[in-house]
Design a protein around this motif. Structure first.
Motif, PDB file in Angstrom:
ATOM      1  N   THR A   3       0.820  -1.201   0.000  1.00 27.15           N
ATOM      2  CA  THR A   3       0.000   0.000   0.000  1.00 27.15           C
ATOM      3  C   THR A   3       0.856   1.254   0.000  1.00 27.15           C
ATOM      4  OG1 THR A   3      -0.149  -0.139   2.411  1.00 27.15           O
ATOM      5  CG2 THR A   3      -1.960  -1.101   1.148  1.00 27.15           C
ATOM      6  N   SER A   4       2.140   1.106   0.301  1.00 26.67           N
ATOM      7  CA  SER A   4       3.034   2.259   0.272  1.00 26.67           C
ATOM      8  C   SER A   4       3.502   2.574  -1.141  1.00 26.67           C
ATOM      9  CB  SER A   4       4.238   2.007   1.178  1.00 26.67           C
ATOM     10  OG  SER A   4       5.008   0.921   0.695  1.00 26.67           O
ATOM     11  N   CYS A  22     -16.014   7.089  -6.141  1.00 29.02           N
ATOM     12  CA  CYS A  22     -15.021   6.015  -6.058  1.00 29.02           C
ATOM     13  C   CYS A  22     -13.618   6.517  -6.399  1.00 29.02           C
ATOM     14  CB  CYS A  22     -15.422   4.855  -6.962  1.00 29.02           C
ATOM     15  SG  CYS A  22     -16.896   3.974  -6.396  1.00 29.02           S
ATOM     16  N   ALA A  25     -12.333   8.254  -3.355  1.00 30.62           N
ATOM     17  CA  ALA A  25     -11.913   7.301  -2.320  1.00 30.62           C
ATOM     18  C   ALA A  25     -10.538   6.726  -2.631  1.00 30.62           C
ATOM     19  CB  ALA A  25     -12.946   6.183  -2.199  1.00 30.62           C
ATOM     20  N   LEU A  26     -10.280   6.431  -3.891  1.00 28.03           N
ATOM     21  CA  LEU A  26      -8.966   5.929  -4.283  1.00 28.03           C
ATOM     22  C   LEU A  26      -7.879   6.967  -4.007  1.00 28.03           C
ATOM     23  CD1 LEU A  26      -9.983   4.243  -7.649  1.00 28.03           C
ATOM     24  CD2 LEU A  26      -9.063   3.029  -5.669  1.00 28.03           C
ATOM     25  N   LYS A  28      -7.923   9.300  -1.767  1.00 25.38           N
ATOM     26  CA  LYS A  28      -7.739   9.431  -0.321  1.00 25.38           C
ATOM     27  C   LYS A  28      -6.969   8.253   0.265  1.00 25.38           C
ATOM     28  CE  LYS A  28     -11.657  12.490   0.493  1.00 25.38           C
ATOM     29  NZ  LYS A  28     -12.977  12.687   1.143  1.00 25.38           N
ATOM     30  N   GLU A  29      -6.958   7.130  -0.460  1.00 23.30           N
ATOM     31  CA  GLU A  29      -6.204   5.970   0.010  1.00 23.30           C
ATOM     32  C   GLU A  29      -4.794   5.925  -0.561  1.00 23.30           C
ATOM     33  OE1 GLU A  29      -7.280   1.318   0.020  1.00 23.30           O
ATOM     34  OE2 GLU A  29      -8.458   2.602   1.350  1.00 23.30           O
ATOM     35  N   GLY A  30      -4.418   6.961  -1.301  1.00 31.49           N
ATOM     36  CA  GLY A  30      -3.039   7.064  -1.755  1.00 31.49           C
ATOM     37  C   GLY A  30      -2.770   6.673  -3.193  1.00 31.49           C
ATOM     38  N   TRP A  31      -3.824   6.343  -3.944  1.00 32.50           N
ATOM     39  CA  TRP A  31      -3.634   5.998  -5.348  1.00 32.50           C
ATOM     40  C   TRP A  31      -3.376   7.260  -6.178  1.00 32.50           C
ATOM     41  CZ3 TRP A  31      -4.974   1.073  -7.844  1.00 32.50           C
ATOM     42  CH2 TRP A  31      -5.348   0.075  -6.932  1.00 32.50           C
ATOM     43  N   ASP A 223     -17.705   1.829  -0.270  1.00 29.43           N
ATOM     44  CA  ASP A 223     -17.106   0.806   0.592  1.00 29.43           C
ATOM     45  C   ASP A 223     -17.017  -0.541  -0.122  1.00 29.43           C
ATOM     46  OD1 ASP A 223     -16.896   2.673   2.597  1.00 29.43           O
ATOM     47  OD2 ASP A 223     -18.664   1.978   3.703  1.00 29.43           O
ATOM     48  N   MET A 226     -14.301  -0.307  -2.873  1.00 28.81           N
ATOM     49  CA  MET A 226     -12.954  -0.299  -2.314  1.00 28.81           C
ATOM     50  C   MET A 226     -12.556  -1.672  -1.781  1.00 28.81           C
ATOM     51  SD  MET A 226     -11.603   2.591  -2.947  1.00 28.81           S
ATOM     52  CE  MET A 226     -10.127   2.470  -1.930  1.00 28.81           C
ATOM     53  N   ARG A 230      -9.068  -3.286  -3.161  1.00 32.07           N
ATOM     54  CA  ARG A 230      -7.954  -3.577  -2.245  1.00 32.07           C
ATOM     55  C   ARG A 230      -7.461  -5.017  -2.321  1.00 32.07           C
ATOM     56  NH1 ARG A 230     -11.507  -0.830   1.910  1.00 32.07           N
ATOM     57  NH2 ARG A 230     -10.819   1.344   1.976  1.00 32.07           N
TER      58      ARG A 230
END
Length: 253
Positions: A3-4, A22, A25-26, A28-31, A223, A226, A230
């Protein structure tokens, strides 16, 4: 993939609704996320609202029904991002309630060109990148619909194209196996958005009545999406249905 590690996703129909939610959301998760849609301004506004910089949020306008525009889009992604790890094949169009003998040829072709041909062009472009890149592989999530399984009255064009998306998903999932390309489908029923305001007021039912239908919050869709995004490439959700609990789907007809 860790994920890093900066992963790259492309979301079609990202200027509004499910696609925008969507894609956000991606981010915000670092994509790193490529926002794709017809309207450049809507894409830029979505990226700005997410608080992303120009490196991680990229706006690329494209008409997915134009095969040449889609080919140029994926070449641009290859040059700018180097790889593609996720495609959310989300862009689509619905038509007004129409009986089979009342469709114009132009309206029918519009539904097929965007919902089916556009999905295929994007899937093909993503498949090409994912096969060639190192390390190879990636994930493709097609946005189907509960209409892929049970139609609404007067929805022949939309229903036919969403049935076709199910076939596209199954075939691509099979063809992707040797290349670590995981292909799945999310079927969504009655998410609260501007496009579904009419459902709260009342929509035609299979028994000829017009009744309001329950809707779910957009976050439930995000949700679910995601959770699919993931997953490691060793696992795949082939089909996932997320729907408003009280909507008339099971037993519809």
């Amino acid at each position: 993939m860790s994920t890093s590690t900066l992963r790259t996703a492309l979301v079609t129909g990202a200027g509004s609704g499910i696609g925008r939610a969507c894609a956000t959301a991606l981010l915000k998760e670092g994509w790193q996320v490529v926002f794709v849609g017809r309207r450049a301004q809507a894409l830029k506004e979505a990226i700005a609202a997410a608080g992303a910089d120009g490196a991680r949020g990229i706006a690329l306008p494209c008409d997915v029904s134009d095969e040449h525009a889609v080919a140029a889009l994926f070449e641009n992604v290859r040059e700018r991002c180097g790889r593609l790890d996720l495609l959310f094949n989300n862009a689509g169009v619905s038509l007004p309630n129409t009986l089979p003998d009342e469709y114009s040829a132009a309206a029918w072709r519009q539904a097929v060109d965007i919902n089916l041909n556009g999905a295929f062009f994007c899937l093909s472009g993503a498949f090409r990148l994912m096969r060639a890149q190192q390390p190879g592989g990636g994930r493709i999530i097609n946005n189907g619909s509960i209409s892929a399984h049970a139609p609404r009255p007067g929805s022949m064009a939309y229903t036919a194209t969403k049935h076709a998306i199910t076939g596209l998903t199954r075939a691509a999932a099979l063809d992707g196996r040797p290349f670590d390309i995981a292909v799945g489908q999310i079927d969504i029923g009655n998410v609260a958005s501007d496009m579904t305001e009419k459902m709260a007021r009342g929509v035609p039912q299979a028994d000829g009545s017009v009744r309001p239908e329950a809707r779910m919050d957009m976050q439930a869709v995000v949700d679910t999406f995601m959770a699919m995004a993931r997953l490691p490439l060793s696992a795949n959700v082939l089909f996932m249905t997320v729907m408003a609990t009280r909507m008339p789907f099971v037993g519809r007809g």
